[in-house]
Design a protein around this motif. Structure first.
Motif, PDB file in Angstrom:
ATOM      1  N   UNK A 133       0.796  -1.206  -0.765  1.00 18.54           N
ATOM      2  CA  UNK A 133      -0.099   0.330   0.008  1.00 18.54           C
ATOM      3  C   UNK A 133       0.799   1.755   0.289  1.00 18.54           C
ATOM      4  N   UNK A 134       1.869   1.307   0.092  1.00 19.42           N
ATOM      5  CA  UNK A 134       3.055   2.581   0.203  1.00 19.42           C
ATOM      6  C   UNK A 134       3.092   3.015  -1.371  1.00 19.42           C
ATOM      7  N   UNK A 135       2.562   1.946  -2.096  1.00 24.60           N
ATOM      8  CA  UNK A 135       2.282   2.629  -3.609  1.00 24.60           C
ATOM      9  C   UNK A 135       2.185   3.896  -3.913  1.00 24.60           C
ATOM     10  N   UNK A 136       1.096   4.377  -2.857  1.00 24.61           N
ATOM     11  CA  UNK A 136       0.287   5.564  -2.995  1.00 24.61           C
ATOM     12  C   UNK A 136       0.977   6.525  -2.821  1.00 24.61           C
ATOM     13  N   UNK A 137       2.036   6.647  -2.214  1.00 24.78           N
ATOM     14  CA  UNK A 137       3.156   7.541  -2.293  1.00 24.78           C
ATOM     15  C   UNK A 137       2.930   8.117  -3.620  1.00 24.78           C
ATOM     16  N   UNK A 138       2.733   9.619  -3.651  1.00 21.71           N
ATOM     17  CA  UNK A 138       2.636  10.925  -4.335  1.00 21.71           C
ATOM     18  C   UNK A 138       1.350  10.680  -4.715  1.00 21.71           C
ATOM     19  N   UNK A 139       0.248   9.929  -4.714  1.00 23.02           N
ATOM     20  CA  UNK A 139      -0.610  10.219  -5.210  1.00 23.02           C
ATOM     21  C   UNK A 139      -1.618  11.688  -5.202  1.00 23.02           C
ATOM     22  N   UNK A 168     -12.834   8.782   7.949  1.00 20.89           N
ATOM     23  CA  UNK A 168     -13.286   8.579   9.584  1.00 20.89           C
ATOM     24  C   UNK A 168     -11.568   8.221   9.677  1.00 20.89           C
ATOM     25  N   UNK A 169     -11.085   6.691   8.997  1.00 21.65           N
ATOM     26  CA  UNK A 169     -10.487   6.629  10.035  1.00 21.65           C
ATOM     27  C   UNK A 169      -9.021   7.290   9.274  1.00 21.65           C
ATOM     28  N   UNK A 170      -9.508   8.135   7.717  1.00 21.71           N
ATOM     29  CA  UNK A 170      -7.976   8.759   7.385  1.00 21.71           C
ATOM     30  C   UNK A 170      -7.951   9.886   8.205  1.00 21.71           C
ATOM     31  N   UNK A 171      -9.036  10.532   9.068  1.00 28.43           N
ATOM     32  CA  UNK A 171      -8.921  11.976   9.339  1.00 28.43           C
ATOM     33  C   UNK A 171      -9.038  12.806   8.247  1.00 28.43           C
ATOM     34  N   UNK A 172      -9.437  12.440   6.712  1.00 21.65           N
ATOM     35  CA  UNK A 172      -9.510  13.433   5.875  1.00 21.65           C
ATOM     36  C   UNK A 172     -10.213  14.602   5.731  1.00 21.65           C
ATOM     37  N   UNK A 173     -10.106  16.332   5.136  1.00 24.25           N
ATOM     38  CA  UNK A 173     -11.520  17.019   5.689  1.00 24.25           C
ATOM     39  C   UNK A 173     -12.422  16.362   4.379  1.00 24.25           C
ATOM     40  N   UNK A 174     -14.227  16.629   4.606  1.00 25.41           N
ATOM     41  CA  UNK A 174     -15.312  16.022   3.890  1.00 25.41           C
ATOM     42  C   UNK A 174     -14.500  16.404   2.387  1.00 25.41           C
ATOM     43  N   UNK A 175     -15.068  17.975   2.058  1.00 28.83           N
ATOM     44  CA  UNK A 175     -14.267  17.850   0.706  1.00 28.83           C
ATOM     45  C   UNK A 175     -13.610  17.176  -0.152  1.00 28.83           C
ATOM     46  N   UNK A 200      -3.455   3.284   5.688  1.00 34.29           N
ATOM     47  CA  UNK A 200      -2.392   3.232   5.292  1.00 34.29           C
ATOM     48  C   UNK A 200      -2.146   4.863   4.247  1.00 34.29           C
ATOM     49  N   UNK A 201      -3.078   5.230   3.236  1.00 32.31           N
ATOM     50  CA  UNK A 201      -3.343   6.627   2.707  1.00 32.31           C
ATOM     51  C   UNK A 201      -3.519   7.240   3.771  1.00 32.31           C
ATOM     52  N   UNK A 202      -3.724   7.773   4.767  1.00 32.23           N
ATOM     53  CA  UNK A 202      -3.333   8.107   5.480  1.00 32.23           C
ATOM     54  C   UNK A 202      -1.612   9.120   5.664  1.00 32.23           C
TER      55      UNK A 202
END
Ligand code: TXD
Length: 308
Positions: free
Chosen positions: A65-71, A131-138, A105-107
């Motif tokens: 999953x570390x391959x998401x880096x830079x996406x 919820x898990x990522x804690x990303x902003x809702x937009x 992992x994305x977080x």
């Protein structure tokens, strides 16, 4: 520098999304799956089609999953699809266990990315990812309304023998049996659909739209639809990467709109370079609003089952 899209889950929807994205040369693509060799093999196969398109998107496969880096954008498709007789909510617990670690992992590896969730049950999995990522809702949204609307558009085009390009439709609500097709907001070449299709046929088309996923599951027997879901995911990714400001239904966090809050549900939004730029508030008839809120309540109940 090329834009990058990471697709998690290189199964039917994920691989098709990768292929469509590469064909449009929208971004470099990484396909990530737990099955060893499979995403690498599919990536290699896709790379060998690129000379035929005269385009140069880079495609790779990975298991980590570390391959998401830079996406710039993550498309989350990992999870089980439905089998005949299963409802989308039957997938709740098993797919939640897949979504949680992926969101972690994305977080960690792509903290600035936009996320388009496809995994079912769609609205709940999108909530869980948020919820898990804690990303902003937009930055976190679910793909379903575009597919449900595309299905309705296709059925109306078939009914009339006209080009689907000229049919516009809006399907709101959760991605389940309670979704809310809105014939009042459906047009063909700018003409309200009720002027062209009799009410009983329109009702039948709305029903077929609600059951369109199950119709395909029943025929396939081993999985669910993937070409059209993948195409809709690509349209969403494109809207973000090229700042298109499309007005489309997506599953997003509502905070009072349509009388609902603290849940993800399909509503019309403006989708552009900043992700969910606006929720569009339609003037719904009382029965349409009631149907939308009923659908939202079903999502809220499933969120509660996951402890939300
Ligand atoms: O409108 C919509 N949102 C949908 C949703 C339309 C169609 C399909 N929809 C849902 O997407 C469906 O109910 C499933 O929950 C997902 C994926 O459907 P797909 O048809 O692509 O399923 P596949 O072909 O079984 O692929 C899933 C892949 C498979 O290759 C697994 O090995 C992988 O997911 N998988 C994982 N990859 C990475 N990391 C983890 N943890 C993982 N677990 C499974």
């Amino acid at each position: 520098m090329n834009r990058k899209v990471a697709i998690i889950g290189a199964g039917n929807v994920g691989a098709s999304t990768g292929l469509y994205l590469a064909e449009r040369a929208l971004a470099d693509v990484v396909l990530i799956d737990i099955v060893e060799g499979m995403p690498q093999g599919k990536a290699l196969d896709m790379i060998q089609t690129t000379p035929l398109w005269h385009k140069g998107a880079r495609i790779e496969g990975a298991n980590d999953l570390a391959a998401v880096k830079g996406a710039d954008v993550i498309v989350m498709t990992a999870g089980l699809p439905r089998k005949p007789g299963m409802s989308r909510s039957d997938l709740l617990k098993v797919n939640a266990d897949i979504v949680r670690p992926v969101a972690e992992a994305v977080k960690q590896h792509a903290p600035g990315a936009f996320v388009v969730v496809i995994t079912n049950p769609l609205d709940v999995m999108t909530w869980l990812f948020w919820k898990v990522s804690g990303f902003p809702k937009h930055r976190v949204m679910g793909m379903a309304g575009m597919l449900d609307s595309a299905r309705m558009r296709a059925f109306i085009a078939l009914e009339l023998g006209l080009s689907p390009t000229d049919v516009q439709a809006m399907v709101l609500g959760g991605h389940g049996d309670s979704m809310v097709p809105l014939p009042r907001y459906t047009t063909v070449g700018g003409i309200t659909v009720s002027q062209l299709v009799p009410a009983d046929r329109l009702a039948a088309i709305s029903d077929r739209t609600r059951n369109a996923g199950a119709e395909i599951v029943k025929l396939l027997k081993t999985g669910s639809a993937y070409y059209s879901p993948a195409m809709c995911a690509v349209e969403m990714v494109e809207a973000i990467l090229t700042d298109q400001k499309r007005l489309v239904p997506c599953s997003v966090m509502v905070s009072g709109e349509y009388g609902m809050k603290d849940l993800f549900v399909g509503v019309p939004i403006v989708l552009g370079g900043k992700g969910i730029e606006k929720i569009v508030q339609l003037d719904l008839a009382p029965e349409e609003l009631a149907a939308l809120q009923k659908s939202g309540k079903e999502v809220a109940d499933m969120i509660a089952e996951l402890g939300g």
